[in-house]
Write an enzyme that holds these catalytic residues in place. Structure first.
Site, short mmCIF file in Angstrom:
data_model
loop_
_atom_site.label_atom_id
_atom_site.label_comp_id
_atom_site.label_asym_id
_atom_site.label_seq_id
_atom_site.Cartn_x
_atom_site.Cartn_y
_atom_site.Cartn_z
N SER A 6 0.85 -1.20 0.00
CA SER A 6 0.00 0.00 0.00
C SER A 6 0.88 1.25 0.00
O SER A 6 1.68 1.45 0.92
CB SER A 6 -0.88 0.03 1.26
N HIS A 31 -1.29 -1.39 -4.16
CA HIS A 31 -2.55 -1.03 -3.48
C HIS A 31 -2.56 0.47 -3.23
O HIS A 31 -1.61 1.02 -2.65
CB HIS A 31 -2.64 -1.80 -2.16
N ASP A 33 -4.59 3.52 -1.54
CA ASP A 33 -5.65 3.87 -0.58
C ASP A 33 -6.18 5.27 -0.82
O ASP A 33 -5.49 6.24 -0.56
CB ASP A 33 -5.09 3.76 0.85
N MET A 35 -8.75 8.14 0.14
CA MET A 35 -9.54 8.55 1.30
C MET A 35 -10.04 9.98 1.11
O MET A 35 -9.29 10.84 0.64
CB MET A 35 -8.68 8.48 2.57
N HIS A 64 -8.40 1.09 -3.58
CA HIS A 64 -9.29 0.90 -2.43
C HIS A 64 -9.97 2.23 -2.12
O HIS A 64 -9.34 3.15 -1.60
CB HIS A 64 -8.42 0.42 -1.25
N MET A 66 -11.97 4.41 -0.05
CA MET A 66 -12.53 4.68 1.27
C MET A 66 -13.17 6.08 1.20
O MET A 66 -12.68 7.06 1.79
CB MET A 66 -11.43 4.61 2.34
N MET A 135 -11.28 -5.76 6.15
CA MET A 135 -10.39 -4.83 6.83
C MET A 135 -9.96 -5.41 8.17
O MET A 135 -10.80 -5.88 8.95
CB MET A 135 -11.09 -3.48 7.04
N ASP A 173 -6.34 -6.14 4.85
CA ASP A 173 -5.69 -4.84 4.76
C ASP A 173 -5.66 -4.18 6.14
O ASP A 173 -6.71 -3.90 6.71
CB ASP A 173 -6.50 -3.98 3.79
C1 DX5 Z 1 -6.71 1.75 5.77
C2 DX5 Z 1 -5.54 1.53 4.88
C3 DX5 Z 1 -4.34 0.92 5.63
C4 DX5 Z 1 -3.18 0.60 4.72
C5 DX5 Z 1 -2.32 -0.49 5.32
O1 DX5 Z 1 -6.43 2.48 6.82
O2 DX5 Z 1 -5.97 0.64 3.88
O3 DX5 Z 1 -4.80 -0.23 6.27
O4 DX5 Z 1 -3.60 0.13 3.51
O5 DX5 Z 1 -1.56 0.12 6.26
P1 DX5 Z 1 -0.58 -0.71 7.23
O6 DX5 Z 1 -0.09 -1.93 6.48
O7 DX5 Z 1 0.52 0.26 7.53
O8 DX5 Z 1 -1.42 -1.08 8.40
ZN ZN Z 2 -6.41 -0.25 1.67
#
Ligand code: DX5
Ligand code: ZN
Length: 216
Positions: A6, A31, A33, A35, A64, A66, A135, A173
């Site tokens: 990620s 990946h 993320d 947000m 992903h 969010m 998650m 994740d």
């Molecule tokens: C949601 C994100 C995180 C990220 C992974 O908050 O999706 O979970 O991808 O982060 P680590 O591997 O640092 O927990």
């Molecule tokens: Zn993610």
């Protein structure tokens, strides 16, 4: 078992180098993320960064979302080069239609569940997804600890998927690292998302990928 670093935990000032490092070490996907500061408290990236990442790697981009109202942005992310778009069940009033739309765009469709959301809420749409993301932290930030109850959820999710969507990936994740990866994989996960344990690894991102791979 696939590894999807990620980029949330990467050095955004050197994103291309960071991606090259994990790609050379054998990462399977990247990946990303996304947000929006509404669905989760944090704000990260959007289509422009997906487009920039698309230009510097051949690896599949596992995006992903969010965000609230993901329907408004599906075309923009597909156009930017996403290979997979994962929406949150909690953010989609009409989840069946949203997943249909993703597939119409020629992109792999994923659905994600926060730790408090029952697996049963996505049962009806499992036959139409390519990926189920369970998650293992409450979304919004990297560097959190793996929620131990996730392991049993993964086992139950795997049973559901074997029954209704054997072709679908089971992705996890949040807080994934070499120490818990064997347990997570044995519970049925086929894709490990890892941010901090890869990009914050003392030996660098490539060492982070290798450590995760050898742990499994
Ligand atoms: C949601 C994100 C995180 C990220 C992974 O908050 O999706 O979970 O991808 O982060 P680590 O591997 O640092 O927990
Ligand atoms: Zn993610």
């Amino acid at each position: 078992m696939k590894i999807a670093p990620s980029i949330l935990a990467s050095d955004f000032a050197r994103l291309a180098d960071e991606i090259r490092a994990v790609e050379s070490a054998g990462a399977d996907w990247i990946h990303l993320d996304v947000m929006d500061g509404h669905f989760v408290p944090n704000i990260t990236i959007g289509p422009p960064v997906v487009r920039a990442v698309r230009a510097c790697t051949e690896l599949p981009l596992d995006v992903h979302l969010m965000i609230e109202h993901p329907d408004r942005y599906l075309e923009a992310f597909a156009d930017a080069g996403a290979n997979g778009l994962t929406v949150h069940q909690e953010a989609c009033v009409h989840l069946h239609r949203t997943l249909q739309r993703i597939r119409e765009l020629g992109v792999k469709a994923g659905v994600a569940l926060n730790p408090a959301t029952p697996l049963a809420t996505v049962e009806e749409v499992l036959p139409m997804v390519d990926l189920l993301l369970v998650m293992s932290v409450n979304p919004g930030f990297g560097g959190q600890s793996y929620i131990d109850a996730t392991t049993d959820r993964l086992r139950r999710a795997r049973v559901l998927l074997d029954e209704m969507a054997p072709q679908a990936e089971l992705e996890v994740d949040g807080g994934v690292e070499a120490s818990n990866a064997p347990l997570i994989v044995s519970a049925g996960a086929s894709v490990l998302v890892a941010g901090s344990s890869v990009f914050r690894h003392p030996g660098g991102p490539a060492a982070g990928v290798r450590a995760l791979r050898s742990a499994c």
